[in-house]
Design an enzyme around this catalytic site. Structure first.
Site, PDB file in Angstrom:
ATOM      1  N   SER A 159       6.487 -36.243 -21.202  1.00 48.16           N
ATOM      2  CA  SER A 159       6.301 -35.912 -19.624  1.00 48.16           C
ATOM      3  C   SER A 159       5.782 -34.498 -19.415  1.00 48.16           C
ATOM      4  O   SER A 159       5.791 -33.787 -20.434  1.00 48.16           O
ATOM      5  CB  SER A 159       7.615 -36.151 -19.083  1.00 48.16           C
ATOM      6  OG  SER A 159       8.533 -34.997 -19.157  1.00 48.16           O
ATOM      7  N   LYS A 160       5.244 -34.252 -18.079  1.00 46.71           N
ATOM      8  CA  LYS A 160       5.109 -32.959 -17.866  1.00 46.71           C
ATOM      9  C   LYS A 160       6.070 -31.990 -18.128  1.00 46.71           C
ATOM     10  O   LYS A 160       5.812 -30.821 -18.614  1.00 46.71           O
ATOM     11  CB  LYS A 160       4.554 -32.986 -16.388  1.00 46.71           C
ATOM     12  CG  LYS A 160       4.114 -31.754 -15.874  1.00 46.71           C
ATOM     13  CD  LYS A 160       3.266 -31.929 -14.433  1.00 46.71           C
ATOM     14  CE  LYS A 160       3.739 -30.813 -13.683  1.00 46.71           C
ATOM     15  NZ  LYS A 160       3.898 -29.387 -14.146  1.00 46.71           N
TER      16      LYS A 160
END
Ligand code: GLU
Length: 506
Positions: free
Chosen positions: A263-264
C-alpha cells in the site's frame, strides 16, 4: 482470431505500480501475439471520480513506454472508451436480464439495508447479504406486485437492478494462471448491476464492454477473481458464453516486510514510491512520490516490474521491452503474491544507468546543471564527466552530486577522509606534488599517473597516504572515478589551483 486485451483502470486516483504491472502484462501479451492493446477508462462510479486521474494514467503509461492501440484520447473502432460516454448502452442489457428472470428491481433504501444489517448482526452475529436467502424478505420486484413495481418506476423512485443469483449451482472457469476455479453460487450475493442514476456498476459495464470490444483475454489483478464467477454468469445470461474471453488473474504485489498487499502507507513507511509518477491530490494537496521523479529510468522500472510476478525460467534478469515482449508468457506468471523489493529496483536502475550512452546521461546531467544554475563548458565535457561517474550512480539524481567537482572547485571536504588521511605532513606532500604536476603534460591520464608514481617512489611514500588527500583537495570527496582521469578531464589549471587553494576547515 486476433488477440484483443484491455487495461481498464478506474480514475479514482494515481495508478498504483500494481496497476502498471497489469497494464504491462497485457501489453506484452498483446504485442507478442500481434494483438491489440486497449485502454478503457471505467468511470461509472461517479462518487469515486478524481479529476486528473485519467490524465495521470495516460502519462504514466506513456512514460513507461506502454503504448495502447485503441483507447481514450486516441479513439478506435470500438469507442467511446470511457464508460461514462457509453452510458446508454448498458440499460437495455440490464432490462433484458430482468425480462429473462435473471435480475430484478430492488427498491430498498440504504437506511433499510443498514437496519437489516444491524439486526442480523444482533440476532445471529451473522453477516447480512442480499441473496437467495434474504431476497424474498426485502422490497423488490420479486416481492412486490407487478403493478406496484410499475408505479414505483414510473414515479421515478430510486432503484437498483440486482442479479438473481441462481441457487446451488457450480460455476466453473479456467484461469490461465490459477487453473480450474469452481465456485458454488450459494456463496455469492445478488450484486447490483445497474442504478437508477442510469449508470451500470462495474460488473455489468465490464462484461458488456469486454463483449462489445471483442476482448479475447481479461488479464487483471487477483482482487477481481472473486467477481469472475459473477461475470461468467452474466456472459451466460446474456447469451455470450460461447464467446466469453479467457481469464488470467495476476498475483498481488505484497509489502516488502510481512504479508499483505503493498500500500501507499508501506511506501511512506519504508521510503519508496508506490506510484510511477508524482501525484498531487487535487483535494488535499498531498503529494505522493513517483519513480520518475525519484530518478528511475523507465526501462529499469519496467524490467523490475515485469519480474514482480513473472520470471523467464532462466538466469537472465536484464530484459528491455523488446526482450520482454518476446519472452513473456502467462504460464510463467506465479500464483503466489510477489514481494516488493526496493534493493532490486535500485539494482536494475543502476544497471540501466551504467549501460546508457554517455550522451543521454550527459543530457540529463546538463539539465540538472542548468536547474542548479551551474555553468558547463561544452557538451562533450559534460558527456565525458557523465561517462566517468556512470558506474557509481543508482538514481538519475545522483548525477549532479557525484559530478559536481567537474564543474566547481570544491568548497566542502569529506570529513571522514580528513580524519583518516590528513596528517601533519600532508599539506607539504600536496604542495610538492603540485610542483611535480606543474611540469607534467595533462593531455594523457597515463602521464599523470606515471609522474605521481615516480614522485611516490623518490619520496618513499605509499599510494593510499597520498592519493586520498590528493582526491580530497581536488574533488572534496572520499571516493570517485579514477583520480588521473579526473585531473585529465578538469585540466591542469583547475587541478593546480585546487591543490593550492583548498581550505579544509569546512
Ligand atoms: N476497473 C477495474 C479496476 O479498476 C478493472 C478490473 C478489470 O480489469 O476487470 O481495477
Amino acid at each position: 482470431m486476433s488477440v484483443r486485451v484491455r487495461f481498464a483502470p478506474s480514475p479514482t486516483g494515481p495508478l498504483h505500480i500494481g496497476g502498471v504491472r497489469t497494464a504491462l502484462y497485457n501489453y506484452l501479451f498483446a504485442k507478442q501475439l500481434g494483438g491489440t492493446f486497449i485502454l478503457r477508462i471505467e468511470d461509472t462510479d461517479q462518487g469515486r471520480f478524481v479529476p486528473g486521474a485519467e490524465q495521470y494514467i495516460i502519462e504514466a503509461l506513456s512514460w513507461c513506454g506502454i503504448y495502447f492501440d485503441e483507447g481514450v484520447s486516441i479513439g478506435g473502432p470500438y469507442g467511446p472508451y470511457r464508460q461514462s460516454e457509453r452510458k446508454e448502452s448498458y440499460k437495455p442489457f440490464a432490462e433484458q436480464l430482468v425480462k429473462d428472470g435473471h435480475a430484478y428491481y430492488a427498491f430498498d433504501t440504504a437506511e433499510e439495508l443498514e437496519l437489516r444489517r444491524t439486526e442480523e448482526h444482533k440476532i445471529s452475529k451473522g453477516m447480512f447479504q442480499y441473496d437467495g436467502k434474504t431476497r424474498l424478505t426485502l422490497r423488490n420486484s420479486l416481492t412486490l406486485s407487478e403493478e406496484e413495481v410499475r408505479t414505483r418506476l414510473e414515479k421515478g423512485e430510486q432503484y437498483v437492478i440486482r442479479i438473481k443469483m441462481p441457487e446451488n449451482q457450480e460455476v466453473r472457469l479456467t484461469d490461465l494462471i490459477r487453473g480450474e476455479v469452481v465456485v458454488n453460487t450459494t456463496t455469492l450475493d445478488d450484486k447490483v448491476l445497474f442504478k437508477s442514476d442510469g449508470m451500470p456498476t462495474y460488473h455489468l459495464a465490464n462484461v458488456v464492454d469486454d463483449h462489445e470490444m471483442k476482448i479475447t483475454h481479461v488479464i487483471r489483478g487477483e482482487e477481481w477473481l472473486p467477481s469472475a464467477p459473477l461475470h461468467v454468469l452474466l456472459y451466460r445470461f446474456l447469451g455470450w458464453e460461447n464467446v466469453m474471453p479467457a481469464f488470467a488473474h495476476l498475483p498481488l504485489l505484497l509489502k516488502p516486510d510481512g504479508n499483505g498487499k503493498l500500500s501507499k502507507r508501506d511506501g511512506d513507511r519504508l521510503g519508496f514510491p508506490v506510484f510511477p509518477l508524482r501525484w498531487t491530490d487535487p483535494v488535499t494537496g498531498e503529494v505522493s512520490s513517483g519513480y520518475r521523479e525519484a530518478g528511475y529510468l523507465p526501462d529499469a522500472f519496467i524490467n523490475f516490474l515485469a519480474f514482480l510476478g513473472w520470471n523467464p525460467g532462466t538466469e537472465q534478469e536484464i530484459f528491455d521491452i523488446e526482450d520482454l515482449i518476446q519472452s513473456f508468457s502467462l504460464e510463467r506468471v506465479n500464483k503466489a503474491g510477489a514481494k516488493f523489493d526496493l534493493e532490486k529496483a535500485r539494482w536494475f536502475n543502476q544497471h540501466y544507468l551504467k549501460t546508457k550512452d554517455d550522451i543521454i546521461l550527459g543530457l540529463l546531467l546538463r539539465k540538472q546543471l542548468d536547474e542548479a544554475g551551474i555553468a558547463w563548458p561544452a557538451i562533450e565535457y559534460v558527456d565525458h564527466a557523465a561517462h566517468l561517474i556512470k558506474e557509481r550512480i543508482v538514481l538519475i539524481g545522483d548525477l549532479l552530486p557525484q559530478s559536481l567537482f567537474f564543474f566547481l572547485d570544491p568548497v566542502t571536504f569529506d570529513a571522514e577522509t580528513i580524519k583518516k588521511r590528513w596528517k601533519p605532513e600532508t599539506a607539504e606532500i600536496i604542495e610538492n606534488l603540485r610542483l611535480v604536476f606543474e611540469s607534467t603534460d595533462f593531455s594523457h591520464s597515463d602521464e599523470l599517473e606515471t609522474a605521481f608514481k615516480n614522485y611516490l617512489e623518490t619520496k618513499n611514500l605509499g599510494t593510499a597516504a597520498v592519493l586520498s588527500p590528493l582526491r580530497l583537495v581536488v574533488t572534496g570527496m572520499g571516493g570517485g572515478p579514477g583520480m588521473f582521469d579526473i585531473m585529465h578531464h578538469i585540466g591542469k589549471d583547475a587541478t593546480l589551483r585546487r591543490m593550492k587553494h583548498y581550505k579544509l576547515d569546512n
